[in-house]
Enzyme design. Structure first.
Site, PDB file in Angstrom:
ATOM      1  N   HIS A 163     -18.736   8.946  12.528  1.00 36.94           N
ATOM      2  CA  HIS A 163     -17.763  10.051  12.727  1.00 36.94           C
ATOM      3  C   HIS A 163     -16.332   9.541  12.608  1.00 36.94           C
ATOM      4  O   HIS A 163     -15.421  10.079  13.223  1.00 36.94           O
ATOM      5  CB  HIS A 163     -17.919  10.723  14.102  1.00 36.94           C
ATOM      6  CG  HIS A 163     -19.317  11.062  14.493  1.00 36.94           C
ATOM      7  ND1 HIS A 163     -19.853  12.320  14.388  1.00 36.94           N
ATOM      8  CD2 HIS A 163     -20.321  10.277  14.987  1.00 36.94           C
ATOM      9  CE1 HIS A 163     -21.106  12.317  14.804  1.00 36.94           C
ATOM     10  NE2 HIS A 163     -21.419  11.079  15.156  1.00 36.94           N
ATOM     11  N   SER A 285       5.280   6.855  -7.223  1.00 39.36           N
ATOM     12  CA  SER A 285       5.743   8.244  -7.158  1.00 39.36           C
ATOM     13  C   SER A 285       6.990   8.367  -8.025  1.00 39.36           C
ATOM     14  O   SER A 285       7.774   7.426  -8.147  1.00 39.36           O
ATOM     15  CB  SER A 285       6.088   8.592  -5.707  1.00 39.36           C
ATOM     16  OG  SER A 285       7.067   9.612  -5.659  1.00 39.36           O
ATOM     17  N   LYS A 291       6.344   4.209  -2.829  1.00 33.86           N
ATOM     18  CA  LYS A 291       4.940   4.615  -2.882  1.00 33.86           C
ATOM     19  C   LYS A 291       4.008   3.677  -3.638  1.00 33.86           C
ATOM     20  O   LYS A 291       4.365   3.108  -4.653  1.00 33.86           O
ATOM     21  CB  LYS A 291       4.845   5.996  -3.537  1.00 33.86           C
ATOM     22  CG  LYS A 291       5.193   7.106  -2.598  1.00 33.86           C
ATOM     23  CD  LYS A 291       4.157   7.211  -1.517  1.00 33.86           C
ATOM     24  CE  LYS A 291       3.741   8.643  -1.320  1.00 33.86           C
ATOM     25  NZ  LYS A 291       2.465   8.711  -0.671  1.00 33.86           N
ATOM     26  N   GLU A 298      -8.946   8.607  -5.670  1.00 32.12           N
ATOM     27  CA  GLU A 298      -8.869  10.055  -5.425  1.00 32.12           C
ATOM     28  C   GLU A 298      -9.484  10.824  -6.583  1.00 32.12           C
ATOM     29  O   GLU A 298     -10.168  11.829  -6.398  1.00 32.12           O
ATOM     30  CB  GLU A 298      -7.410  10.464  -5.221  1.00 32.12           C
ATOM     31  CG  GLU A 298      -6.797   9.845  -3.986  1.00 32.12           C
ATOM     32  CD  GLU A 298      -5.288  10.072  -3.940  1.00 32.12           C
ATOM     33  OE1 GLU A 298      -4.857  10.941  -3.183  1.00 32.12           O
ATOM     34  OE2 GLU A 298      -4.553   9.388  -4.684  1.00 32.12           O
TER      35      GLU A 298
END
Ligand code: ARG
Length: 499
Positions: A163, A285, A291, A298
């Protein structure tokens, strides 16, 4: 009537160009081109051995097909396969007709329908991709097990979670092997799917009921690496089971990749700080100069979701579809190909990005026992001293609550108190992550001994799976398979030497 189409004699009007364009699958099935040439070459054998064509026609057809193959390999064929052609199968037939000097091309389609042609070509394509999928899955297993070996050597710890909450201390190598296991199963799934594509050869089934021409069905089946000609023509032309098995193997492998990718996205956040994705795999970015984004992971995550939908779409096209050929199957083909092509790209991208991951060992070691992750081991120690499981759970739970109130980890003092509550002199339980891991004693646990064992059994499984892909692939041309065998043997020999 448009020369590119393969029909038209019974019509008096030209086909509606917009509807031909709507019905064209060319953009989607160009990827089948070289496989379709092989199907066509095998059909030439069926015609020649059945004495339906003479030697001159056979020679002309073979020469034209060889040229089409060269055009495909050189990347020139797409330009020929232009609007007005319904699909890659028709495009190749049209090009052969164009290339044959004396009309020999008109004989290529004797006794053949695009129905048996599509079914056969899809199986050849699926077989090759299943092979590549298996290699890609095994490459992920190799990368993960190599990393596991390194991390086992370094003794890197990890707080295993359930979890997403701290659960029990573990070795990072244990996590890496857990990740590898899924890909070993994926490799097996590819191998089974590939075998399904070899079972029976649809070529020679014609449109639906076979042929009155004496087509030889054994020779093409053998030439194309199938176990036998298909048993029932109606089933053979409408059956898409094996190509869907291959697509399924890709979806499942992509889902496996997405689960690891999702975890690594979190591990790469500064809040976690477990991992860093190297420059080559990270993106920046356009606005925020600081970044470092883990985009490949992803995208793997999202593509797995997309592929699940595409694959479900392919299955949906078959729902309620009566036996035999229906144009709906063109969409099944499109969706199966999309699943396979994107699935393959996803797996390869995942393997590359994975190679760019660096773990922060100090950070992982420091957090491995956080969140009272040794509590279960303490309860186990109480059980071993004769306390029932329920009571031990309750006692340690109270000790955890106390420590939490006092903002401290569990300590020796807690063990003394638990021992006296249990009526025993001492309680021998691990308080730190390393002792916890070393104390594990069950088969398949995170103890270094068990992790070492599972690493070597996984290595054996990996080399077994790689050898399967060589032995069971009579469909490859002998030159290609000789090249492939040499490559695989070299690879596994050098891997063995490293192991
Ligand atoms: N474009 C079709 C496909 O890819 C070819 C089969 C056409 N057969 C037919 N009977 N219309 O599935």
């Amino acid at each position: 009537m448009a020369k590119t189409l393969q029909w038209g004699g019974r019509f008096t009007e030209e086909p509606d160009a917009a509807l031909v364009a709507f019905g064209s699958s060319l953009d989607d099935d160009l990827v089948l081109a070289s496989f379709d040439v092989r199907t066509s070459q095998a059909h030439v054998s069926a015609l020649a051995t059945g004495k339906i064509i003479d030697a001159t026609t056979e020679r002309a057809l073979r020469k034209a097909l060889a040229q089409v193959k060269d055009e495909i390999d050189a990347g020139d064929f797409a330009a020929f396969a232009r609007a007005g052609v319904e699909d890659i199968h028709g495009a190749i037939d049209a090009r052969v007709r164009e290339l044959c000097p004396n009309g020999e091309g008109e004989w290529l389609h004797a006794g053949r329908s695009r129905n048996d042609q599509v079914a056969t070509t899809l199986l050849l394509y699926g077989r090759a991709r299943a092979e590549e999928g298996q290699a890609a899955a095994l490459e992920v297993v190799r990368e993960l097990t190599e990393r596991a070996k390194e991390e086992l050597g370094a003794g890197t710890l990890l707080c295993a979670t359930t979890h997403w909450q701290p659960a029990q201390p573990a070795l990072l190598a244990f996590w890496l092997i857990a990740a590898a296991e899924g890909f070993a199963r994926a490799a097996k799934r590819f191998s089974v799917a590939r075998d399904a594509t070899r079972e029976s050869c649809p070529l020679g089934s014609g449109a639906v009921a076979g042929s009155t021409l004496p087509l030889d069905r054994e020779t093409p089946a053998r030439e194309l690496g199938f176990a036998a000609p298909s048993r029932n023509a109606m089933d053979a032309i409408g059956n898409r089971d094996a190509i869907l098995d291959v697509a399924h193997a890709f979806v499942r492998a992509a889902i496996d990749a997405s689960r690891i990718a999702a975890e690594l996205v979190i591990w790469c956040t500064p809040a976690f700080g477990y991992a860093n994705l190297g420059d080559a795999a990270s993106t920046g970015s356009s606005l925020m100069p600081q970044k470092r984004n883990p985009d490949p992971f992803e995208l793997v995550r999202a593509t797995a979701a997309e592929l699940t939908g595409t694959y479900a779409g392919a299955l949906a096209t078959l729902c309620g579809l009566p036996l035999s050929y229906h144009r709906d199957l063109q969409q099944t083909k499109r969706l199966a190909i999309a699943t396979i092509e994107h699935g393959h790209a996803t797996l390869r991208a995942f393997a590359r990005a994975l190679a760019g991951v660096q773990f922060d060992r100090d950070r992982m070691n420091a957090l491995a026992a956080d969140g009272y992750a040794v509590a279960t081991d303490i309860a186990d120690a109480l059980i071993l001293s004769g306390i029932s499981a329920r009571r031990a759970h309750e006692m340690v739970g109270r000790a955890v609550a106390r420590a939490e109130r006092e903002h401290r980890p569990l300590c020796e003092e807690d063990l003394h108190e638990l021992a006296s509550e249990a009526g025993v002199r001492t309680l021998d339980a691990p308080l730190d992550a390393r002792s916890s891991v070393n104390a594990k004693c069950t088969i398949g646990s995170t103890s270094p001994t068990e992790v070492r064992k599972s690493l070597s059994s996984l290595a054996i499984e990996r080399s077994h799976l790689s050898s399967l892909s060589i032995e069971r692939n009579p469909g490859l041309s002998s030159r290609a398979s000789a090249r492939k065998s040499a490559h695989d043997v070299e690879g596994s020999a050098s891997r063995h030497m490293r192991e």
